[in-house]
Design a protein around this motif. Sequence first.
Motif, mmCIF file in Angstrom:
data_model
loop_
_atom_site.group_PDB
_atom_site.id
_atom_site.type_symbol
_atom_site.label_atom_id
_atom_site.label_comp_id
_atom_site.label_asym_id
_atom_site.label_seq_id
_atom_site.Cartn_x
_atom_site.Cartn_y
_atom_site.Cartn_z
ATOM 1 N N VAL A 125 0.826 -1.205 0.000
ATOM 2 C CA VAL A 125 0.000 0.000 0.000
ATOM 3 C C VAL A 125 0.862 1.258 0.000
ATOM 4 C CG1 VAL A 125 -1.788 1.295 1.228
ATOM 5 C CG2 VAL A 125 -1.823 -1.210 1.244
ATOM 6 N N SER A 126 0.714 2.051 -1.043
ATOM 7 C CA SER A 126 1.317 3.377 -1.104
ATOM 8 C C SER A 126 0.168 4.357 -1.243
ATOM 9 C CB SER A 126 2.277 3.493 -2.294
ATOM 10 O OG SER A 126 2.817 4.796 -2.372
ATOM 11 N N SER A 127 -0.184 5.025 -0.155
ATOM 12 C CA SER A 127 -1.392 5.841 -0.167
ATOM 13 C C SER A 127 -1.281 6.987 0.820
ATOM 14 C CB SER A 127 -2.604 4.987 0.193
ATOM 15 O OG SER A 127 -2.563 4.642 1.562
ATOM 16 N N GLU A 132 -4.390 6.401 11.528
ATOM 17 C CA GLU A 132 -5.372 5.566 12.233
ATOM 18 C C GLU A 132 -5.937 4.466 11.326
ATOM 19 O OE1 GLU A 132 -7.332 9.630 11.334
ATOM 20 O OE2 GLU A 132 -5.433 8.857 12.100
ATOM 21 N N SER A 133 -5.750 4.622 10.019
ATOM 22 C CA SER A 133 -6.249 3.605 9.089
ATOM 23 C C SER A 133 -5.426 2.332 9.130
ATOM 24 C CB SER A 133 -6.243 4.166 7.660
ATOM 25 O OG SER A 133 -7.110 5.281 7.555
ATOM 26 N N ILE A 134 -4.233 2.405 9.732
ATOM 27 C CA ILE A 134 -3.381 1.229 9.814
ATOM 28 C C ILE A 134 -4.096 0.115 10.570
ATOM 29 C CG2 ILE A 134 -1.237 0.320 10.807
ATOM 30 C CD1 ILE A 134 0.040 3.004 10.231
ATOM 31 N N GLU A 135 -4.877 0.474 11.597
ATOM 32 C CA GLU A 135 -5.566 -0.521 12.414
ATOM 33 C C GLU A 135 -6.562 -1.324 11.585
ATOM 34 O OE1 GLU A 135 -7.247 1.056 15.953
ATOM 35 O OE2 GLU A 135 -5.385 1.960 16.660
ATOM 36 N N TRP A 136 -7.397 -0.640 10.792
ATOM 37 C CA TRP A 136 -8.379 -1.401 10.024
ATOM 38 C C TRP A 136 -7.726 -2.177 8.888
ATOM 39 C CZ3 TRP A 136 -8.969 -0.636 4.889
ATOM 40 C CH2 TRP A 136 -8.736 0.629 4.338
ATOM 41 N N LEU A 137 -6.597 -1.700 8.374
ATOM 42 C CA LEU A 137 -5.886 -2.470 7.363
ATOM 43 C C LEU A 137 -5.360 -3.774 7.958
ATOM 44 C CD1 LEU A 137 -3.828 0.051 5.201
ATOM 45 C CD2 LEU A 137 -5.444 -1.659 4.393
ATOM 46 N N ASN A 138 -4.788 -3.691 9.148
ATOM 47 C CA ASN A 138 -4.299 -4.907 9.811
ATOM 48 C C ASN A 138 -5.453 -5.846 10.155
ATOM 49 O OD1 ASN A 138 -1.572 -4.227 9.736
ATOM 50 N ND2 ASN A 138 -1.672 -3.074 11.647
ATOM 51 N N ALA A 139 -6.623 -5.269 10.424
ATOM 52 C CA ALA A 139 -7.789 -6.086 10.775
ATOM 53 C C ALA A 139 -8.351 -6.850 9.581
ATOM 54 C CB ALA A 139 -8.883 -5.192 11.372
ATOM 55 N N LEU A 140 -7.895 -6.518 8.367
ATOM 56 C CA LEU A 140 -8.371 -7.234 7.188
ATOM 57 C C LEU A 140 -7.885 -8.680 7.164
ATOM 58 C CD1 LEU A 140 -7.865 -4.515 4.409
ATOM 59 C CD2 LEU A 140 -10.013 -5.232 5.462
ATOM 60 N N GLY A 141 -6.853 -8.971 7.975
ATOM 61 C CA GLY A 141 -6.359 -10.338 8.060
ATOM 62 C C GLY A 141 -5.419 -10.729 6.940
ATOM 63 N N LYS A 142 -4.891 -9.739 6.215
ATOM 64 C CA LYS A 142 -3.953 -10.003 5.125
ATOM 65 C C LYS A 142 -2.603 -9.350 5.447
ATOM 66 C CE LYS A 142 -7.054 -12.020 2.498
ATOM 67 N NZ LYS A 142 -7.576 -11.442 1.248
ATOM 68 N N GLY A 151 9.176 4.562 9.962
ATOM 69 C CA GLY A 151 9.296 4.651 11.412
ATOM 70 C C GLY A 151 8.045 4.408 12.213
ATOM 71 N N HIS A 152 7.064 3.681 11.677
ATOM 72 C CA HIS A 152 5.857 3.368 12.440
ATOM 73 C C HIS A 152 6.036 2.014 13.124
ATOM 74 C CE1 HIS A 152 3.096 6.591 11.038
ATOM 75 N NE2 HIS A 152 3.942 6.611 10.019
ATOM 76 N N GLU A 153 5.956 2.014 14.433
ATOM 77 C CA GLU A 153 6.186 0.787 15.196
ATOM 78 C C GLU A 153 5.127 -0.259 14.886
ATOM 79 O OE1 GLU A 153 6.818 -0.623 19.851
ATOM 80 O OE2 GLU A 153 6.510 1.488 19.363
ATOM 81 N N GLY A 154 5.572 -1.492 14.710
ATOM 82 C CA GLY A 154 4.652 -2.592 14.474
ATOM 83 C C GLY A 154 4.107 -2.669 13.059
ATOM 84 N N VAL A 155 4.662 -1.874 12.152
ATOM 85 C CA VAL A 155 4.182 -1.845 10.777
ATOM 86 C C VAL A 155 5.318 -2.216 9.828
ATOM 87 C CG1 VAL A 155 3.307 -0.376 8.923
ATOM 88 C CG2 VAL A 155 2.447 -0.090 11.250
ATOM 89 N N HIS A 156 5.049 -3.140 8.920
ATOM 90 C CA HIS A 156 6.042 -3.493 7.906
ATOM 91 C C HIS A 156 6.005 -2.409 6.826
ATOM 92 C CE1 HIS A 156 6.704 -7.451 9.631
ATOM 93 N NE2 HIS A 156 5.389 -7.601 9.721
ATOM 94 N N SER A 157 7.143 -1.770 6.601
ATOM 95 C CA SER A 157 7.134 -0.666 5.651
ATOM 96 C C SER A 157 8.486 -0.499 4.973
ATOM 97 C CB SER A 157 6.762 0.641 6.358
ATOM 98 O OG SER A 157 7.750 0.985 7.323
ATOM 99 N N VAL A 158 8.439 0.132 3.810
ATOM 100 C CA VAL A 158 9.627 0.541 3.078
ATOM 101 C C VAL A 158 9.472 2.035 2.840
ATOM 102 C CG1 VAL A 158 10.981 0.299 0.969
ATOM 103 C CG2 VAL A 158 9.810 -1.692 1.931
ATOM 104 N N GLY A 159 10.385 2.819 3.367
ATOM 105 C CA GLY A 159 10.226 4.259 3.232
ATOM 106 C C GLY A 159 11.542 4.977 3.370
ATOM 107 N N ALA A 160 11.473 6.288 3.332
ATOM 108 C CA ALA A 160 12.661 7.128 3.455
ATOM 109 C C ALA A 160 12.428 8.165 4.541
ATOM 110 C CB ALA A 160 12.958 7.813 2.125
ATOM 111 N N ASP A 161 13.496 8.622 5.145
ATOM 112 C CA ASP A 161 13.447 9.673 6.153
ATOM 113 C C ASP A 161 13.487 11.014 5.425
ATOM 114 O OD1 ASP A 161 13.997 11.576 8.139
ATOM 115 O OD2 ASP A 161 15.030 10.097 9.381
ATOM 116 N N GLY A 162 12.318 11.629 5.268
ATOM 117 C CA GLY A 162 12.223 12.873 4.515
ATOM 118 C C GLY A 162 13.056 13.994 5.099
#
Length: 245
Positions: A125-127, A132-142, A151-162
Motif C-alpha cells: 500500500v502506497s497511499s 489511524e487507518s493502519i488498524e483497520w488495514l491490519n484487521a483485514l487479516g492479510k 518509522g511506524h512501530e509494528g508496521v512493515h514498511s519501506v520508506g525514506a526519512d524525509g
Amino acid sequence: MINKRLPTLRDVAAAANVSTATVSKYCSGSGRFSPAVEASIQAAIEQLGYRTNHMARSIATGRSGAVGLVVLDLGNPHFTGIVKGASRAAQAGDYSLAFVDTSESQAPERHLVETLSRRVDGLVVSSRLADESIEWLNALGKPVVFFGRYGHEGVHSVGADGYQAGLMIGRHLMSLQHRRVTYVGFPGSRWNAERIRGLGEALAEAGRTLDMLDVDAPSPRRAKRPRPGCCTAACAPTPSSPTTT
C-alpha cells in the motif's frame, strides 16, 4: 466439431505413475519429492499440455495467488517504477499482480482497498491513508507492507526519512555555493513537511532562506503550474537559482 478434452490432474498422475495427491502438491508447491519423481511429473505435464486451474486451486486452498498493489497515481512516473518492481517480484514468486489507482484521493480509498483485499493474498500500500487507518488495514487479516511510510512501530514498511533526505540535499547544495533554492512541493504529501524542515535547516546553517512553491497535484505537469499565491517573495525562478523537488 468435437472439442478435445483438456488433460486433468488425474491424467498427469497416471502418466507419471504417481498419485493425484502427489501431482497436486507438486503443482501447488506445497510438497517436495525426489528429483526423479519431480522430473517424471514435469515431463507428463509438458507432454499432455496440462495447465493448472487457478480458480479451482484458489477454492481448495483459500489463496488467490495474487498480490494487491495500491498506488496514488499511475500517471506519476514515481509510481510507474513501483509497479514495475512489484510486478517483477510477484512473477518471481509465481504470483500475479492486481492493483488499484486511488487517483490521489482519500475519499474512495478505503473502499477500494477493502474490495481489493478480498481478491488477493497480501497488500502493498502506497497511499495517503491517515495513520489511524493502519488498524483497520491490519484487521483485514492479510499481510500488509506500506510503501512510503517510515518509522511506524509494528508496521512493515519501506520508506525514506524525509527530514534527513532534505537536510542532506540542502547541505549539498550549499556546499556547491548555490545562493537561492526553491522547493516545489505538494502540501498533501505525507513527507512534504519533513522534507521542508530538513531543507530549511540546512539552508539556515548557511544563512540562507528556503523559497517554497506549492502545486495542487504531485505530477510533473502540475509542477509547471504552481498554485496562485503560494510562492514566497523571493521564489521567482532565475537561470542561476536551482530548484529541488
